[in-house]
Design a protein around this motif. Structure first.
Motif, PDB file in Angstrom:
ATOM      1  N   GLY A  44       4.044   0.139 -13.512  1.00 33.18           N
ATOM      2  CA  GLY A  44       3.632  -0.626 -12.341  1.00 33.18           C
ATOM      3  C   GLY A  44       3.734   0.241 -11.106  1.00 33.18           C
ATOM      4  O   GLY A  44       4.664   1.046 -10.972  1.00 33.18           O
ATOM      5  N   SER A  45       2.783   0.089 -10.182  1.00 35.66           N
ATOM      6  CA  SER A  45       2.735   0.993  -9.030  1.00 35.66           C
ATOM      7  C   SER A  45       2.554   0.240  -7.721  1.00 35.66           C
ATOM      8  O   SER A  45       2.385  -0.981  -7.690  1.00 35.66           O
ATOM      9  CB  SER A  45       1.597   2.000  -9.205  1.00 35.66           C
ATOM     10  OG  SER A  45       0.338   1.346  -9.067  1.00 35.66           O
ATOM     11  N   ASP A  46       2.548   1.012  -6.631  1.00 37.94           N
ATOM     12  CA  ASP A  46       2.420   0.412  -5.308  1.00 37.94           C
ATOM     13  C   ASP A  46       0.974   0.130  -4.924  1.00 37.94           C
ATOM     14  O   ASP A  46       0.697  -0.330  -3.821  1.00 37.94           O
ATOM     15  CB  ASP A  46       3.101   1.288  -4.251  1.00 37.94           C
ATOM     16  CG  ASP A  46       2.551   2.712  -4.200  1.00 37.94           C
ATOM     17  OD1 ASP A  46       1.658   3.027  -5.009  1.00 37.94           O
ATOM     18  OD2 ASP A  46       3.017   3.490  -3.369  1.00 37.94           O
ATOM     19  N   ASN A  47       0.020   0.383  -5.842  1.00 36.31           N
ATOM     20  CA  ASN A  47      -1.356  -0.013  -5.563  1.00 36.31           C
ATOM     21  C   ASN A  47      -1.734  -1.265  -6.356  1.00 36.31           C
ATOM     22  O   ASN A  47      -2.915  -1.554  -6.560  1.00 36.31           O
ATOM     23  CB  ASN A  47      -2.330   1.136  -5.863  1.00 36.31           C
ATOM     24  CG  ASN A  47      -2.437   1.431  -7.352  1.00 36.31           C
ATOM     25  OD1 ASN A  47      -1.640   0.933  -8.155  1.00 36.31           O
ATOM     26  ND2 ASN A  47      -3.420   2.213  -7.727  1.00 36.31           N
ATOM     27  N   ASN A  48      -0.693  -1.996  -6.813  1.00 34.89           N
ATOM     28  CA  ASN A  48      -0.838  -3.288  -7.499  1.00 34.89           C
ATOM     29  C   ASN A  48      -1.361  -3.181  -8.926  1.00 34.89           C
ATOM     30  O   ASN A  48      -1.617  -4.201  -9.564  1.00 34.89           O
ATOM     31  CB  ASN A  48      -1.734  -4.258  -6.708  1.00 34.89           C
ATOM     32  CG  ASN A  48      -1.380  -4.328  -5.239  1.00 34.89           C
ATOM     33  OD1 ASN A  48      -0.244  -4.065  -4.867  1.00 34.89           O
ATOM     34  ND2 ASN A  48      -2.338  -4.687  -4.402  1.00 34.89           N
ATOM     35  N   HIS A  49      -1.519  -1.970  -9.437  1.00 36.11           N
ATOM     36  CA  HIS A  49      -2.000  -1.774 -10.801  1.00 36.11           C
ATOM     37  C   HIS A  49      -0.852  -1.841 -11.811  1.00 36.11           C
ATOM     38  O   HIS A  49       0.254  -1.368 -11.554  1.00 36.11           O
ATOM     39  CB  HIS A  49      -2.664  -0.397 -10.954  1.00 36.11           C
ATOM     40  CG  HIS A  49      -4.125  -0.391 -10.635  1.00 36.11           C
ATOM     41  ND1 HIS A  49      -4.599  -0.296  -9.354  1.00 36.11           N
ATOM     42  CD2 HIS A  49      -5.222  -0.484 -11.439  1.00 36.11           C
ATOM     43  CE1 HIS A  49      -5.933  -0.304  -9.368  1.00 36.11           C
ATOM     44  NE2 HIS A  49      -6.329  -0.412 -10.626  1.00 36.11           N
ATOM     45  N   ILE A  50      -1.143  -2.393 -12.993  1.00 36.24           N
ATOM     46  CA  ILE A  50      -0.288  -2.225 -14.175  1.00 36.24           C
ATOM     47  C   ILE A  50      -1.143  -1.479 -15.189  1.00 36.24           C
ATOM     48  O   ILE A  50      -2.234  -1.941 -15.557  1.00 36.24           O
ATOM     49  CB  ILE A  50       0.186  -3.572 -14.763  1.00 36.24           C
ATOM     50  CG1 ILE A  50       1.007  -4.362 -13.736  1.00 36.24           C
ATOM     51  CG2 ILE A  50       1.032  -3.323 -16.013  1.00 36.24           C
ATOM     52  CD1 ILE A  50       0.219  -5.412 -13.014  1.00 36.24           C
ATOM     53  N   ARG A  51      -0.671  -0.316 -15.586  1.00 37.42           N
ATOM     54  CA  ARG A  51      -1.409   0.468 -16.586  1.00 37.42           C
ATOM     55  C   ARG A  51      -0.642   0.474 -17.901  1.00 37.42           C
ATOM     56  O   ARG A  51       0.590   0.453 -17.916  1.00 37.42           O
ATOM     57  CB  ARG A  51      -1.640   1.902 -16.093  1.00 37.42           C
ATOM     58  CG  ARG A  51      -2.546   1.975 -14.872  1.00 37.42           C
ATOM     59  CD  ARG A  51      -2.967   3.401 -14.554  1.00 37.42           C
ATOM     60  NE  ARG A  51      -3.785   3.454 -13.355  1.00 37.42           N
ATOM     61  CZ  ARG A  51      -5.101   3.265 -13.323  1.00 37.42           C
ATOM     62  NH1 ARG A  51      -5.749   3.013 -14.450  1.00 37.42           N
ATOM     63  NH2 ARG A  51      -5.769   3.336 -12.183  1.00 37.42           N
TER      64      ARG A  51
END
Length: 362
Positions: A44-51
């Motif tokens: 999870g990242s600070d650009n709202n993505h879950i990869r």
């Protein structure tokens, strides 16, 4: 998994005690959270993505409309349901498609909209969250900092900067309880299994608290049974092992406790090697892993009540924000014994690194 794929993912130099075996670089976002299950890794990242990554290759991705992803947990028993906690105070629920495991769709959020509408009618369901500001008790009013699952009880715990811990029932996404846990932001929550029914919380105010869970019919209640720590430094991370509870602090120290007489936890020591704040902890067997703002991961081996730093994993160029430990499935040493642990570390340098740590450390 074909042998060639496994060798590519976990290739390592047997002459080294610990080995960096791979790296995932996510150019567009700093990594704040990760979770690992079977052969999948979620970031999870600070650009709202879950990869989602498989064999270090991107397998899938999904995205929320808003909210840095601060926490990820995977519900293995319920169709690999995934819960994510966000900076905007929301908890989002995702499910994989039966037809295509690469497709994740949003299955709801906590609290469910129907519960928000139902509770909002009654004035007594509103609590003061800041001066002259009220909100429904079932909603977090600040960032969700941490999530913890107790699958055998069907419960999810969420910790928040709004100073509360909320308890959710997984199958219907219902909020069962809101605990005013601390006087400052709650940075971590760890719920033990059904055995003792204990829940641990750590806060920016410098305390670690122990809560006892009691389930009576449809009701779930928690009572404070012990305060383990009171210090000036913020508590930034918690983890439990099979014998102890560990807390990481903003001063770089790790404290730990063991169960003593009368089922009360006893402080057994503190160890420190990091120069800056401990941001994450993980445990497996007799090993404890600490990741910190100094960009390092320390591997600690427990012998009795002594913890020795047996290795320092270096390679990140930013603070180490999250850790996960997994045993590679179906892998054994040449002599037939289970060989090494896989350790995943996520960093604000936008990478996840994959390490192999020998189990003989354990």
């Amino acid at each position: 998994m074909p042998r060639s794929d496994r060798a590519r993912e976990y290739s390592w130099n047997k002459s080294e005690e610990n080995s960096l075996v791979g790296s995932i670089v996510q150019e567009e976002g700093h990594i704040y959270s990760l979770a690992a299950t079977n052969d999948l890794v979620f970031t999870g990242s600070d650009n709202n993505h879950i990869r989602v990554w498989k064999n270090l290759n991107e397998f899938s991705e999904f995205k929320s409309n808003s909210g840095l992803v601060k926490a990820i947990v995977i519900c293995r028993e319920d169709n690999n349901k995934v819960f994510t906690g966000h900076q905007d105070g929301k908890i989002r629920v995702w499910k994989t498609s039966h037809k295509n495991p690469r497709v994740y769709t949003r299955a709801g959020s906590l609290p469910a909209l129907k519960d928000v509408l139902k509770k909002s009618v009654k004035p007594s369901n509103y609590v003061e969250v800041r001066r002259r500001r009220t909100a429904l008790w079932i909603k977090h009013s600040d960032a969700v900092s941490c999530l913890s699952l107790v699958e055998d009880q069907g419960l999810l715990y969420s910790a928040s900067w709004d100073r509360t811990v909320k308890v959710w029932r997984i199958h219907d996404l219902k909020c069962l309880e809101s605990i005013k846990a601390h006087d400052d932001a709650v940075n971590s929550v760890v719920a033990a299994g059904s055995g003792e029914g204990l829940v641990f919380t750590g806060s920016a105010e410098g305390t670690v608290k122990v809560w006892k869970r009691e389930v009576r019919g449809k009701r779930t209640t928690h009572s404070l049974v012990q305060t383990l720590l009171k210090q000036e430094s913020a508590v930034t991370a918690l983890v439990t092992s099979h014998v102890a509870v560990y807390s990481g602090s903003s001063d770089g120290a790790v404290n730990y406790w063991e169960m003593g007489e009368k089922k009360m936890l006893k402080h057994c020591g503190v160890f420190k090697k990091h120069r800056l704040a401990v941001l994450c902890l993980a445990a497996a067997g007799e090993l404890v892993f600490s990741g910190a703002a100094d960009k390092k991961i320390c591997v600690w081996r427990r012998e009795g009540r002594i913890h020795s730093c047996v290795s320092v994993l270096t390679g990140h160029t930013g603070p180490v924000k999250c850790l996960a430990v997994a045993a590679p499935s179906g892998e054994e040493d040449e002599d037939g014994r289970d060989g090494r642990l896989i350790v995943y570390s996520g960093s604000l340098d936008k990478s996840v690194k994959v390490w192999r740590v020998p189990c003989h450390h354990m």
